[in-house]
Design an enzyme around this catalytic site. Structure first.
Site, mmCIF file in Angstrom:
data_model
loop_
_atom_site.group_PDB
_atom_site.id
_atom_site.type_symbol
_atom_site.label_atom_id
_atom_site.label_comp_id
_atom_site.label_asym_id
_atom_site.label_seq_id
_atom_site.Cartn_x
_atom_site.Cartn_y
_atom_site.Cartn_z
ATOM 1 N N TYR A 70 1.007 -1.184 0.079
ATOM 2 C CA TYR A 70 -0.001 0.115 0.023
ATOM 3 C C TYR A 70 0.927 1.277 -0.112
ATOM 4 O O TYR A 70 1.686 1.557 0.721
ATOM 5 C CB TYR A 70 -0.911 -0.040 1.235
ATOM 6 N N HIS A 93 -4.170 16.608 -3.294
ATOM 7 C CA HIS A 93 -4.477 16.594 -2.146
ATOM 8 C C HIS A 93 -4.230 18.265 -1.286
ATOM 9 O O HIS A 93 -4.676 18.364 -0.316
ATOM 10 C CB HIS A 93 -3.591 15.850 -1.054
ATOM 11 N N ASN A 115 1.098 12.058 5.268
ATOM 12 C CA ASN A 115 0.490 11.146 6.149
ATOM 13 C C ASN A 115 0.831 11.211 7.671
ATOM 14 O O ASN A 115 1.777 10.740 8.098
ATOM 15 C CB ASN A 115 0.378 9.890 5.550
ATOM 16 N N TYR A 168 -16.310 31.796 46.663
ATOM 17 C CA TYR A 168 -15.447 30.736 46.048
ATOM 18 C C TYR A 168 -14.566 31.238 45.018
ATOM 19 O O TYR A 168 -13.300 30.679 44.689
ATOM 20 C CB TYR A 168 -16.403 29.649 45.148
ATOM 21 N N ARG A 205 -11.706 31.963 47.549
ATOM 22 C CA ARG A 205 -11.320 30.902 48.243
ATOM 23 C C ARG A 205 -10.992 29.429 47.536
ATOM 24 O O ARG A 205 -10.086 28.822 47.880
ATOM 25 C CB ARG A 205 -12.612 30.248 49.164
ATOM 26 N N PHE A 260 -1.947 7.249 11.778
ATOM 27 C CA PHE A 260 -2.031 8.722 11.503
ATOM 28 C C PHE A 260 -3.490 9.240 12.009
ATOM 29 O O PHE A 260 -3.757 10.276 12.053
ATOM 30 C CB PHE A 260 -2.375 8.879 9.835
ATOM 31 N N GLU A 291 -12.324 5.508 4.677
ATOM 32 C CA GLU A 291 -11.809 6.149 5.976
ATOM 33 C C GLU A 291 -13.144 6.624 6.613
ATOM 34 O O GLU A 291 -13.433 7.694 6.523
ATOM 35 C CB GLU A 291 -10.955 7.478 5.620
#
Length: 509
Positions: free
Chosen positions: A54, A84, A196, A279, A282, A328, A414
């Site tokens: 791959y 991309h 990646n 608060y 404190r 990834f 994916e």
């Protein structure tokens, strides 16, 4: 020139800042060079043998079943980058881009990615010579890593895209030419090795963590100034109280308050003026301390991810294996950055409530309304509190977790993604808002101290008060407040208050 050696395993947050903000150069160790070469040799062997692996001899994502022949590998890698590069939005800050480049260099140096040494050295040269690719901030799903933004980084390496060089925007090709760095032609596995991974979310997150740790210390100082302005009761910060609960962040916050307020003539003891405080005074150690524990956790997680191999497939040279996995996936950092966003938001939440006690005459123990004389004619700090309230409300929207969302991609190959880069970007925006709120509290506390009469501040608060008053005077009548607010924000960004207080009383926790 100061130099940091990169081996893929030992980068820490402090060195990250030295390289990205202070321009320290990087150099690969001999061991890293050896590991990169071994990994590349194995890739070349698989290509020569026409082995189906791959990302090396196949397409990507849903196209993982498409076999690519040896002569097409260069076209495959170039097409990967240009297709991309789909980032949108404003460019990431140059220091964040430097962080992206550094983290990619460090990950590739582990020798699990199969990149050629000369390609890695190109990225090293770009970082050292200040060629900063223009990377749009949006477009990453956080799995398969930060594909779109990282592709914009690689565009410049191949002579495409745009970059900033010596403060000027230009084409990537021109920037490389001016810096005397040859552009490259990617070959098998290299495009995938470069894009990646989780380096964009990790770079953004690293800056947020580093700056938040400093803001946490500043918030302790701001709170201490407010305690003095309201004659707060210091018994609540007694070490014994916090040791019996034993959360380290809480113990640290209480210790900071005791040290910052040491020798103050403006604080009180329980029963002197009142029995106990609200608060927001404190419980400062409990609230600030919980955030400190969050930030400590984030620092540990970010340093793990800085030194992680997060691309796919991963190459294991000793076993001569290539394994397609899921490193990834940004989920470990996505959840962490969502946690970080909450931790920062709470510093601002309690800061704004302390600010409200300062400006509200019903809560401020005798201070004039909105911290100004001749109220009515003057509005004083009235709208400062409005602005702080708006920012903490915005933080609540931004603190909604990104990591619980997922939209499938690549034709459902994916089918679960992290949105980790969105989580990191949101945390950065929350940090900016929160720093401004703390700045407003510091301004108001200094004004309140002046109005009540400075009877003698603590060892740390006196330093902080003097730094602020060197640049920002007491408000006698209404003026344009955002100028003062921005000045105080810049003071906090410079870290001069924390540095000066630590020089006097020791390191804050």
């Amino acid at each position: 020139m100061n130099k940091v050696f990169i081996d893929g395993n030992s980068l820490n947050l402090e060195d990250f800042i030295k390289i990205t903000r202070n321009n320290h150069e990087v150099q690969l160790t001999e061991e890293a060079i050896k590991n990169v070469k071994r990994s590349r040799d194995l890739v070349d062997k698989f290509v020569k043998e026409d082995k189906i692996v791959y990302g090396i001899t196949t397409g990507f994502g849903k196209f993982s079943d498409v076999v690519i022949t040896g002569e097409e590998t260069k076209t495959l890698q170039r097409n990967l980058i240009i297709s991309h590069a789909c980032g949108v939005g404003r460019p990431l800050a140059e220091e964040v881009v430097r962080g992206v480049m550094l983290l990619r260099i460090n990950a590739l140096s582990k020798g699990c990615s199969g990149i050629r040494l000369e390609t890695l050295n190109t990225l090293v040269e770009m970082l050292n010579k200040g060629v900063h690719p223009i990377i749009p901030e949006k477009g990453s799903l956080g799995a398969s890593g930060d594909l779109a933004p990282l592709a914009h980084m690689v565009l410049v390496m191949i002579g495409e895209g745009e970059a900033i060089y010596k403060g000027k925007k230009m084409s990537g090709k021109e920037a490389m030419r001016m810096a005397d760095i040859p552009t490259i032609e990617l070959t098998s596995k290299e495009g995938l090795a470069l894009i990646n991974g989780t380096q964009v979310m990790t770079s953004i997150g690293a800056f947020v963590v580093y700056d938040t740790i400093n803001l946490s210390k500043t918030a302790d100082i701001a709170a201490a100034l407010t305690v003095e302005a309201l004659n707060g009761i210091i018994d609540a910060y007694d070490e014994k109280v916090h040791k019996v609960r034993a959360h380290q962040g809480q113990i640290s916050a209480a210790a900071n308050l005791r040290n910052i307020l040491k020798d103050s003539k403006m604080t009180s003891r329980q029963g002197e003026i009142r029995v106990q405080d609200a608060y927001t005074l404190r419980c400062i150690p409990q609230v600030h301390g919980a955030s400190k524990d969050c930030f400590k956790y984030l620092k540990e997680k970010i340093e793990i991810e800085m030194n992680a191999a997060t691309d796919n497939p991963l190459i294991f040279t000793d076993e001569e294996e290539v394994i397609s996995g899921g490193n990834f996936h940004g989920q470990p950092m996505a959840i962490s950055f969502d946690f970080l966003a909450i931790g920062i938001s709470e510093l601002a939440n309690i800061s704004e409530r302390r600010l409200e006690r300062l400006v509200n005459p019903s809560l401020s123990n005798g201070l004039p309304g909105f911290l100004v004389e001749k109220g009515g004619l003057n509005s004083g700090f009235m709208i400062v509190q409005y602005a702080a309230a708006a920012l903490v409300s915005e933080n609540k929207v931004l603190a909604h977790p990104a990591s619980v969302d997922s939209i499938p991609s690549s034709a459902n190959q994916e089918d679960h993604v992290s949105m980790g880069t969105i989580a990191a970007r949101k945390a950065m925006e929350i940090l900016d808002n929160s720093r401004k709120v703390v700045a407003m509290e510091i301004l108001a506390a200094c004004q309140a101290i002046d109005l009540r009469g400075n009877k003698g501040l603590g060892l740390g608060t006196e330093i902080a008060y003097n730094i602020v008053r060197e640049k920002i005077t007491k408000i006698e009548e209404d003026r344009i407040m955002h100028i003062d607010m921005n000045l105080c924000d810049d003071i906090i960004k410079s870290n001069i208050i924390v540095d000066s207080v630590e020089e006097k009383i020791g390191e804050l926790l």
